[in-house]
Design an enzyme around this catalytic site. Sequence first.
Site, PDB file in Angstrom:
ATOM      1  N   HIS A 108      28.644  18.137  -5.299  1.00  0.00           N
ATOM      2  CA  HIS A 108      28.181  17.555  -5.101  1.00  0.00           C
ATOM      3  C   HIS A 108      26.679  18.836  -4.554  1.00  0.00           C
ATOM      4  CE1 HIS A 108      29.789  13.943  -6.542  1.00  0.00           C
ATOM      5  NE2 HIS A 108      29.441  14.519  -8.195  1.00  0.00           N
ATOM      6  N   LEU A 199      39.651   1.972   1.572  1.00  0.00           N
ATOM      7  CA  LEU A 199      39.214   0.543   2.240  1.00  0.00           C
ATOM      8  C   LEU A 199      39.218  -0.373   1.688  1.00  0.00           C
ATOM      9  CD1 LEU A 199      38.385  -0.068   5.762  1.00  0.00           C
ATOM     10  CD2 LEU A 199      36.039  -0.074   4.850  1.00  0.00           C
TER      11      LEU A 199
END
Length: 234
Positions: A108, A199
């Site tokens: 990106h 996470l």
Amino acid sequence: MSFKNGKIVIFSGAGISAESGIATFRDGNGLWANYDPEVVCNYTNWLTNYDLVHKFYNLRREELKKVEPNIAHKLIKKLSDEFSVINITQNVDDLFERAGCKDVIHLHGNLLELKCPKCKEIININYESYNFIPCRKCGSEKLKPNIVFFYEEAPKYREMYQIFDSLSSEDIILVVGTSGEVVNVCGIMNKGYKILNNLNSSRMINESIFDSLYLESSSSAMPKIYDEIRKLKS
Ligand SMILES: [Zn+2]
């Protein structure tokens, strides 16, 4: 199955840099709360919002300058020293490079760079603010942050697809710190031993396709993942 001769493909996202203190739009706090991604990351109207777009990325460069690579970046660098690693990231920061990684594939773009939309010249401004200098090659007065915006073509995706297409059952894939919302990484994984470290679970990540799962912060998981990969490669 032996992984001794295979390569390691690492695919990372914002989660790995979040622990260094880089905020994301998803956090919705800090400087990000004041900016709408549809305004500052939008290819269809970035020229209309020119000053605001550059103000936003100037602030992000300032933010980046103040943070450091964390243990996860460093252990990936260590893996790269020991094995054949392809490092693909969705992150636009330079924390892998500052940890010593070479040839990082930035899907990106790169926050430290500007790109001339006219002649495609890339200009590295490091952590400096963009001060409306014209393109040094063609003189165009409008430069764009070298960040892939929404609705803009991402030229490195082709390379990513080729890498995933070429995987064999001897290869190891580590997916770390990504919700899978922007790149549907599970959809392009086929062969190989798959490790996931996030996470939290994400609705876009199909955990059942992974051979090994670490639902915890990357700084706590990476030392264990490093050991697991060394074992697989021994
Ligand atoms: Zn130019």
